[in-house]
Design a protein around this motif. Structure first.
Motif, short mmCIF file in Angstrom:
data_model
loop_
_atom_site.label_atom_id
_atom_site.label_comp_id
_atom_site.label_asym_id
_atom_site.label_seq_id
_atom_site.Cartn_x
_atom_site.Cartn_y
_atom_site.Cartn_z
N GLN A 58 19.58 -25.18 -48.90
CA GLN A 58 20.26 -26.06 -47.70
C GLN A 58 19.67 -27.31 -47.75
O GLN A 58 19.94 -27.98 -46.96
CB GLN A 58 20.03 -25.44 -46.38
N GLU A 95 26.39 -22.24 -35.48
CA GLU A 95 25.59 -21.33 -34.72
C GLU A 95 25.89 -21.02 -33.23
O GLU A 95 25.28 -19.88 -32.79
CB GLU A 95 24.13 -21.92 -34.86
N ARG A 102 20.03 -18.21 -38.21
CA ARG A 102 21.28 -18.41 -37.21
C ARG A 102 20.88 -18.77 -35.80
O ARG A 102 20.73 -17.46 -35.33
CB ARG A 102 22.26 -17.30 -37.63
MO1 MOS Z 1 20.70 -22.51 -39.53
S1 MOS Z 1 19.37 -21.58 -39.10
O1 MOS Z 1 20.09 -23.15 -41.30
O2 MOS Z 1 21.74 -21.02 -39.71
#
Ligand code: MOS
Length: 735
Positions: A205, A701, A345
């Protein structure tokens, strides 16, 4: 006007994905590839006393067996600020089951797998700490949380006076289990060295942060490292950081002088890339009889690894969610023999709001007050933690609209009042919130004399729709169709961008893309209005609009010309511009959050205790929505996670040996199609001039937050049983 932002266009990368054209990390073709397989500790605590590698080393196809005995020198990196190093092949010490104690590299995957079975390890075993209560007994209060960015203890007002003002008290403990990330795509690394230059295909990421980390590990300049991550099959936090398997694959590649590919097995995903730590949350709510909160106390107990510190930040939302003068939040941390937990998440909010929003429901029953009404009476009109005004907030509208769509007014609050044959039916709701943060980002826009547009930023698409929404932002600013725009991401060669996490990518990178596109079009405008051959000659920049691939006069939009015409006349192949999201400091500070409300219906089998979610409505105020379709998918995904969190997800460690017993997708349950009802999602129209130049807030999120509480509240409404310990499995309802 050809407005593109907000439109529910299909994913621009959809065709590549369904035709197999999208290349994920493990799909990247590399010549002379060799294969790495990890050797893992089979005990949770102790020491390696004997390590026999000769049979593996002489097995067919094997190039190397690397353990702590022969590992080449590299720098240990600090994983979390304030934390200690990852124990990567440092010595014979074992801290958790599944710890990587070596890597085998061979010419084929099968040869590497076979050779790994030939490595014989003997241990001196000590009794590991697995039990959370035991760990907490020897625990400590951490000083800071959230990568060291926030103090752990937060206090406003006076808890003693809060206690004396409260007429009704709810004082309960809520717990959430250890949970693991299960992205469809497991983590993978392919490392390719050419002398002192490294190309790393990495499921990450954060290509830029991976580049920085690897530069430190191997003591080479970051510009010698290229990290590529074009597609991700989910990330959810477990691909945010560089973990030990990636370092092992990379150092092995240098050692054997061949590219090495390492793909984690599903089981290894449970011990190699973090997890959500279990929590015990002691929550006290005190209110006056008219339902005004006078006291909130939230103590989050959780665990970390023996060698590093990560605190699941469960009380962050408690500090800002409701108007209450006396609020005390703090943490306690124990160490168990497991790897270090990480972001998963909505870290903090997901387990934290389960506790807070369950307790609010309990308080509503104690007060005999509708749960929505209780929340409205305690609505925070400004951020109670800082006193700052909200940049925007539509929570009351979310309650209202959600209640309307769901039919909340038909609810008889009495538990057990609704049934259908053997099914008890319950309705529950909860609030959602998530911060609307941004991190510094840049983007580059190139307009070609062919009329094609290239946009670049070293960001990521976790499956969320980054490719698509960035294309839309560019198309809108330049007034071109989305087909003309290509967006490139996931490569450190591109314009620098931050980690894709904390639901910030649309805001951070989107704002940078918008700025870059505005700069680029201004350059073209300047060329046109200063050129006597242009129909726009001597127009003022503000008189020019951008539509159908053309620059047109606002007052007379038949006058104008295309980007191609202008660039071609100036003998330019292209023009480019770089933009960022660093905006001028605002005079007034604003608290920036998204909000929402989830409503659910459950059916609970009276005899079997099985819970099914049968209806779900989620309404959100999350700023400007860049694509109605991908945004809706995000919310459905989050709610689905919430259903899993409420009813299924639960990592089980054996109490004596510290082994994860359900490290596969048949024993670690997550929702499948039949577990998920039709989910209705709506966004409240929200214009936020303060949050950022694009007006977007994070959505990814937000939608998991509160869902587990809404389901637990619905289960209480159905059955009269309050389950404070997730997941809500049938055994807990049949007790
Ligand atoms: Mo976020 S914790 O990288 O879904």
């Amino acid at each position: 006007m050809n407005k593109v932002i907000g439109k529910p266009i299909n994913r621009v990368d959809g065709k590549l994905k369904v035709t197999g054209g999208a290349r994920y990390t493990a799909d990247m073709p590399v010549e002379n590839l060799t294969y790495g397989v990890l050797i893992e500790s089979t005990i949770a605590k102790g020491k390696i006393t004997k390590l026999e590698t000769t049979a593996a080393e002489t097995a067919p196809g094997v190039l190397a067996v690397i353990t702590h005995r022969n590992v080449p020198k590299f720098n240990q990196i600090t994983f979390f600020p304030g934390g200690q190093s990852l124990p990567i092949l440092q010595d014979e010490n074992i801290y958790y089951q599944g710890q990587h104690i070596g890597i085998v590299v061979a010419k084929t995957l099968e040869q590497a797998q076979y050779a790994a079975t030939l490595v014989k390890v003997e241990y001196q075993t000590e009794q590991p700490t697995i039990d959370i209560d035991e760990a907490l007994q020897q625990g400590y209060d951490p000083e800071r949380i959230f990568l060291g960015m926030l103090p752990a203890h937060s206090l406003r007002g006076d808890i003693t006076s809060g206690h004396s003002q409260a007429e009704i008290l709810v004082e309960k403990t809520y717990s959430t289990p250890m949970e693991n990330h299960n992205p469809i795509e497991p983590s993978a690394t392919t490392a390719v060295w050419e002398d002192d230059r490294l190309t790393l295909y990495e499921t990450t990421q954060g290509v830029c942060s991976a580049q920085e980390a690897m530069a430190k590990v191997f003591d080479i300049p970051p510009e010698n490292i290229r990290v590529i991550s074009e597609f991700l099959g989910g990330g959810f936090g477990c691909k945010a950081f560089v973990w030990s398997h990636a370092i092992l694959a990379t150092l092995a590649a240098r050692y054997v002088k061949h590219p090495v590919k390492l793909v984690l097995t599903r089981a290894q995903m449970y011990t190699s890339v973090g997890y959500r730590a279990p929590t015990r949350q002691h929550l006290t709510l005190g209110a006056t009889k008219d339902g005004k909160l006078r006291l909130i106390k939230h103590i989050g107990e959780t665990i970390t690894s023996p060698f590093d510190e990560f605190t699941e930040p469960v009380a962050m939302a408690t500090n800002m969610m409701y108007s209450c003068p006396n609020v005390d939040t703090n943490y306690r941390l124990g160490r168990i023999n497991a790897g270090t937990p990480t972001f998963m998440r909505a870290p903090g909010e997901a387990p934290g709001m389960f506790a807070l929003e369950s307790a609010m429901d309990e308080l509503s029953y104690a007060l005999e007050l509708d749960p929505i009404e209780l929340r409205v009476r305690n609505h925070a009109d400004v951020d109670p933690a800082t006193g700052h005004p909200w940049s925007s907030k539509s929570l009351k509208e979310c309650y209202q609209r959600g209640a309307e769509i769901f039919g909340w007014k038909h609810r008889n609050p009495k538990p057990g009042s609704m049934s259908d044959g053997e099914s008890l039916i319950g309705w529950g709701m909860a609030s959602a919130t998530f911060p609307a943060n941004s991190f510094p980002a840049t983007a580059k826009v190139t307009i070609y004399n062919s009329g094609e547009i290239l946009v670049e930023s070293a960001t990521h698409d976790l499956g969320t729709g980054t490719y698509t929404v960035m294309t839309q932002v560019t198309a809108e600013v330049l007034g071109v169709s989305v087909e003309k725009v290509e967006f490139k991401l996931g490569d450190t060669k591109l314009s620098k961008a931050p980690l894709t996490g904390n639901s910030t990518t649309a805001s951070s990178v989107g704002t940078a893309v918008q700025a870059a596109a505005m700069k680029a079009r201004s350059k073209v405008v300047e060329m046109a209005i200063s050129d006597s051959d242009s129909p726009l000659y001597q127009a003022k920049p503000e008189e020019v609009i951008f539509e159908s691939g053309k620059l047109l006069l606002k007052n007379n939009p038949v006058v104008g010309e295309s980007y191609q015409e202008i660039l071609t006349r100036h003998s330019l192949e292209n023009i480019e511009a770089v933009g960022d999201n660093v905006s001028k400091q605002q005079q007034q500070e604003y608290a920036k959050y998204s909000f929402g409300a989830t409503f659910v219906e459950v059916r609970v089998d009276r005899l079997l205790g099985e819970v099914r979610v049968t209806r779900c409505v989620g309404v959100y105020g999350a700023g400007r929505i860049l694509n109605a379709k991908t945004a809706r998918s995000q919310m459905i995904g989050g709610i689905t996670w919430g259903i899993g969190m409420a009813l299924m997800e639960h990592t089980v460690m054996s109490p004596h040996y510290g082994r994860i017993l359900n490290h596969n997708l048949s024993d670690y349950l997550i929702p499948v199609q039949l577990d998920v009802p039709d989910i209705q999602v709506q966004f409240v129209e929200e214009e936020d001039p303060y949050v950022n130049a694009l007006g977007t807030k994070g959505i990814g999120e937000l939608s998991i937050v509160g869902v587990a509480a809404a389901i637990a509240n619905a289960v209480y409404h159905a059955t009269g049983k309050r389950i404070r310990d997730l997941p809500i499995t049938p055994d807990k309802l049949l007790e």
